[in-house]
Design a protein around this motif. Structure first.
Motif, PDB file in Angstrom:
ATOM      1  N   ARG A 108      53.620  34.331  41.746  1.00 11.69           N
ATOM      2  CA  ARG A 108      52.310  34.908  42.712  1.00 11.69           C
ATOM      3  C   ARG A 108      52.787  36.150  42.242  1.00 11.69           C
ATOM      4  O   ARG A 108      53.404  36.717  41.585  1.00 11.69           O
ATOM      5  N   LEU A 109      51.723  37.027  41.250  1.00 11.97           N
ATOM      6  CA  LEU A 109      51.220  38.321  41.208  1.00 11.97           C
ATOM      7  C   LEU A 109      50.680  39.116  41.602  1.00 11.97           C
ATOM      8  O   LEU A 109      50.034  39.085  42.361  1.00 11.97           O
ATOM      9  N   TYR A 110      51.529  40.131  42.053  1.00 12.92           N
ATOM     10  CA  TYR A 110      51.049  40.782  43.354  1.00 12.92           C
ATOM     11  C   TYR A 110      49.452  42.221  42.815  1.00 12.92           C
ATOM     12  O   TYR A 110      50.692  43.160  41.469  1.00 12.92           O
ATOM     13  N   VAL A 111      48.822  42.134  42.962  1.00 13.22           N
ATOM     14  CA  VAL A 111      47.937  43.690  42.499  1.00 13.22           C
ATOM     15  C   VAL A 111      47.161  44.368  43.654  1.00 13.22           C
ATOM     16  O   VAL A 111      46.918  43.953  44.610  1.00 13.22           O
ATOM     17  N   ALA A 112      46.972  45.334  42.799  1.00 15.90           N
ATOM     18  CA  ALA A 112      45.861  46.658  43.150  1.00 15.90           C
ATOM     19  C   ALA A 112      45.124  46.512  43.078  1.00 15.90           C
ATOM     20  O   ALA A 112      44.549  45.998  43.242  1.00 15.90           O
ATOM     21  N   VAL A 113      44.851  46.621  44.782  1.00 13.25           N
ATOM     22  CA  VAL A 113      42.914  46.506  45.113  1.00 13.25           C
ATOM     23  C   VAL A 113      42.698  47.461  45.634  1.00 13.25           C
ATOM     24  O   VAL A 113      43.448  47.886  46.063  1.00 13.25           O
ATOM     25  N   ALA A 114      41.587  48.169  45.211  1.00 11.57           N
ATOM     26  CA  ALA A 114      40.508  49.482  46.212  1.00 11.57           C
ATOM     27  C   ALA A 114      39.602  48.597  47.354  1.00 11.57           C
ATOM     28  O   ALA A 114      39.369  49.254  48.040  1.00 11.57           O
ATOM     29  N   ASP A 115      39.385  47.536  46.670  1.00 12.45           N
ATOM     30  CA  ASP A 115      38.312  46.452  47.191  1.00 12.45           C
ATOM     31  C   ASP A 115      37.991  44.844  47.610  1.00 12.45           C
ATOM     32  O   ASP A 115      38.771  44.492  46.496  1.00 12.45           O
ATOM     33  N   PRO A 116      39.213  44.998  49.165  1.00 16.55           N
ATOM     34  CA  PRO A 116      39.944  43.343  48.960  1.00 16.55           C
ATOM     35  C   PRO A 116      38.287  42.040  49.234  1.00 16.55           C
ATOM     36  O   PRO A 116      38.886  40.935  49.148  1.00 16.55           O
ATOM     37  N   THR A 117      37.123  42.526  49.364  1.00 20.78           N
ATOM     38  CA  THR A 117      36.086  41.593  49.994  1.00 20.78           C
ATOM     39  C   THR A 117      35.831  41.242  48.163  1.00 20.78           C
ATOM     40  O   THR A 117      35.080  40.058  47.598  1.00 20.78           O
ATOM     41  N   ASN A 118      36.250  41.555  46.969  1.00 17.96           N
ATOM     42  CA  ASN A 118      35.974  41.262  45.577  1.00 17.96           C
ATOM     43  C   ASN A 118      36.435  39.817  44.668  1.00 17.96           C
ATOM     44  O   ASN A 118      38.179  39.977  44.420  1.00 17.96           O
ATOM     45  N   VAL A 119      36.165  39.187  45.735  1.00 14.70           N
ATOM     46  CA  VAL A 119      37.262  37.446  45.341  1.00 14.70           C
ATOM     47  C   VAL A 119      37.017  37.374  44.468  1.00 14.70           C
ATOM     48  O   VAL A 119      37.958  36.375  43.792  1.00 14.70           O
ATOM     49  N   ALA A 120      36.051  37.644  43.550  1.00 15.09           N
ATOM     50  CA  ALA A 120      36.028  36.948  42.345  1.00 15.09           C
ATOM     51  C   ALA A 120      37.061  37.696  41.369  1.00 15.09           C
ATOM     52  O   ALA A 120      37.735  36.152  40.399  1.00 15.09           O
ATOM     53  N   ALA A 121      37.359  38.976  41.811  1.00  7.93           N
ATOM     54  CA  ALA A 121      38.079  39.581  40.842  1.00  7.93           C
ATOM     55  C   ALA A 121      39.395  38.293  41.234  1.00  7.93           C
ATOM     56  O   ALA A 121      40.170  38.354  39.759  1.00  7.93           O
ATOM     57  N   LEU A 122      39.823  37.908  41.811  1.00  7.31           N
ATOM     58  CA  LEU A 122      41.435  37.174  42.386  1.00  7.31           C
ATOM     59  C   LEU A 122      40.940  36.142  41.408  1.00  7.31           C
ATOM     60  O   LEU A 122      41.817  35.778  41.060  1.00  7.31           O
ATOM     61  N   ASP A 123      40.005  35.286  41.643  1.00  5.71           N
ATOM     62  CA  ASP A 123      39.860  33.920  41.284  1.00  5.71           C
ATOM     63  C   ASP A 123      39.973  34.169  39.246  1.00  5.71           C
ATOM     64  O   ASP A 123      40.579  33.338  39.506  1.00  5.71           O
ATOM     65  N   GLU A 124      39.465  35.076  38.598  1.00  8.64           N
ATOM     66  CA  GLU A 124      39.650  34.740  37.524  1.00  8.64           C
ATOM     67  C   GLU A 124      41.014  35.558  36.790  1.00  8.64           C
ATOM     68  O   GLU A 124      41.089  34.620  35.808  1.00  8.64           O
TER      69      GLU A 124
END
Length: 573
Positions: A108-124
């Protein structure tokens, strides 16, 4: 996920985060609906558009999003930047999606996000790393600061490193180069290092100008940041001539000539994808040469119309005017009021393969691909008027004139606007109504003005309150009425003033445009034709609901974007 019920508004039902913000009285239903509609139009998430609107500060947005999406909220400043596993994710992904790896546990890689609706970023990230990304919410401004710092570090372009070498300075100038390889003064390593550091400090602080000034017993360096000059260094006066020579070498100016003003340019590449131009001006003074460097960041010309600060009706009038097939759009205001960015934004919007665009500028500040830009050269008799005549022989669609200074230029520009060309230009007047009077005083016939001019924009730049530290202020009712607020709005009025924190400059961070956008309506055209003055035009503009600069500024105060003191500073003529 959210349990918030949809909230009905004038034209649609709000749900999710928008509904939560309205229910928690953090955002009005009207603002939430407007931001939601704009996010759909611009094809961005509601969170992104909300952050751009500056209606709420980053921490409030992050807290609400954490509750809405059930994602933990952390303070990213609590993490050690040196320990972040940034190499686990490609730098291009970090830059494109504005995410940052925080730590790794197993797969698991924990990543900081400001927009959790950006699912494309997590998929990529999952596809590229083979790890399962777990989002953690952080404040957008803190995240962006840390991302930029880490990307600079990865590219080997940190301020500390670049101030030591700065090998890739590319000088662009028309003056003859000077061979200074044997000059000890200009190649003195401490002098080189000092000048490099001043240039890079200015870039990193977001300064617009650098002033290097010699006096009898003092030598000082000042930066203009957010429109205000501040002293940043005071080197020994004995170094004045050596520092001046070093800057002149970079700009390819004649270091042996100290009796006359000189102008030049230079370029610094601060990363693989970003280069900054400097316009350099020298002036002989009583105790040496004063040098002013204007910092020209090409990214400022591509901000987009939504970042200028127009109100919705002002933006609509601006877009409608520049998309007309012919006519004239004039932008007016003092030096440093943002006229160039407004003009370049229009050029970027109009810059399509099916248009021929030419500009005459003194000098060309920002290079734009696909646009034919001409540098005015009075000595070579290349004036605005002669450049305009040449443009008209080259099948133009759009013409930009840096400034209308005389009757000859005004007449040619108006003739071009009347014969099927879109012309955009600037004038130096205090407001939009005075612009029309200025053209009449130049000698332009009133009927030509009424038929050629489509739109006039007067503008100022006000410092934007830092969303992190702004604080409410209480003012007497009489003072609020005196500056222009209406009595009925005072009970619900919330006014903010500057605070002061590590993330800002005395309570302010960045600037926002304040505009008077005045279309040429039939009634205003009639006033011009019958010889009316600027006062008559201003009265008619008020009748038609056109906000003047003060009214536009007060609207920014109501929205908490800037302070009342700042609006009074930039709109008191």
């Amino acid at each position: 996920m959210s349990n918030v019920n949809p909230i009905a508004t004038g034209s649609a039902a709000l749900s999710g985060l928008a509904a939560r913000l309205v229910r928690d009285k953090l955002l009005s239903a009207q603002d939430a609906e407007k931001i939601n509609n704009e996010s759909v139009t611009n094809k961005v998430s509601f969170l992104v558009r909300l952050a751009e609107s500056h209606k709420l500060d980053a921490l409030t947005i992050a807290r609400a999003a954490s509750e809405e999406f059930g994602i933990p909220l952390l303070d990213i400043n609590a993490f050690d930047p040196q320990s972040l596993p940034v190499k686990a994710v490609d730098a291009k992904l970090i830059s494109r999606h504005r995410i940052l790896p925080l730590f790794k546990r197993g797969t698991r890689l924990y990543v900081a996000v400001a927009d959790p609706t950006n699912v494309a970023a997590l998929d990529e990230i999952k596809f590229n790393t083979g790890l399962v990304p777990e989002p953690i919410l952080v404040e957008e401004n803190k995240l962006n600061t840390l991302i930029d710092r880490n990307l600079d570090s990865q590219q080997g372009n940190s301020l500390a490193e670049m101030s030591e070498v700065l090998d890739n300075v590319d000088v662009g100038a028309e003056q003859m180069p000077v061979d200074a390889t044997d000059n000890d003064d200009v190649n003195d390593k401490p002098i080189v290092r000092f000048v490099n550091k001043i240039l890079l400090d200015a870039i990193n602080r977001g300064a617009s100008d650098i002033h290097i000034e010699p006096y009898e017993r003092q030598y000082r360096v000042r930066f203009r940041t957010d429109g205000v000059l501040q002293e940043v260094a005071s080197p020994p006066p004995a170094l004045a001539s050596r520092i001046a020579s070093r800057v002149k070498i970079l700009a390819k100016l004649d270091i042996s000539e100290r009796r006359i003003p000189q102008d030049g340019r230079m370029k610094i590449r601060v990363s693989q994808t970003r280069a900054i131009d400097f316009r350099v001006s020298t002036l002989p003074t009583l105790f040496g040469e004063k040098i002013v460097l204007r910092i020209l960041d090409p990214t400022s010309a591509t901000l987009g119309v939504d970042r200028l600060g127009f109100e919705s009706e002002q933006k609509e009038a601006y877009m409608e005017a520049i998309h007309r097939p012919y006519g004239m759009v004039l932008v007016t205001g003092p030096t440093g009021s943002g006229k160039t960015v407004t003009l370049y934004t229009a050029l970027n919007i109009l810059n399509t393969p099916d248009r021929n665009i030419s500009t005459a500028e003194d000098p060309v500040e920002i290079n734009l691909m696909g646009i034919n830009q001409v540098n005015i050269n009075e000595r070579a008799k290349l004036t605005f008027a002669s450049a305009l005549r040449a443009f008209l022989r080259q099948d133009p669609d759009v013409i930009m004139v840096g400034e209308i200074r005389d009757l000859e230029t005004a007449e040619i520009a108006i003739k071009a606007a009347q014969t099927g060309h879109m012309v955009i230009s600037t004038l130096h007047t205090n407001d939009a109504p005075q612009t029309l009077g200025r053209l009449v005083n130049m000698g332009v016939p009133p009927f030509n003005i009424a038929s050629a001019v489509n739109l006039i924009i007067a503008q100022r730049l006000a410092r934007r309150l830092c969303p992190q530290c702004r604080k409410p202020v209480e003012l007497p009712k009489t003072a609020l009425l005196q500056v222009g607020f209406r009595e009925e709005e005072i009970p619900s009025l919330r006014i903010y003033g500057p605070g002061g924190c590590d993330a800002c400059n005395g309570g302010y961070k960045g600037r926002v445009g304040i505009y008077q956008v005045m279309p040429m309506t039939p009634a205003i055209g009639q006033i011009i034709l019958r010889g009316g003055n600027a006062t008559d035009i201003a009265q008619q503009a008020r009748k038609e609901g056109i906000a003047d600069l003060r009214q536009s500024g007060l609207r920014k105060v109501r929205e908490g974007i800037t302070s009342l003191e700042e609006v009074e500073r930039v709109t008191n003529e």
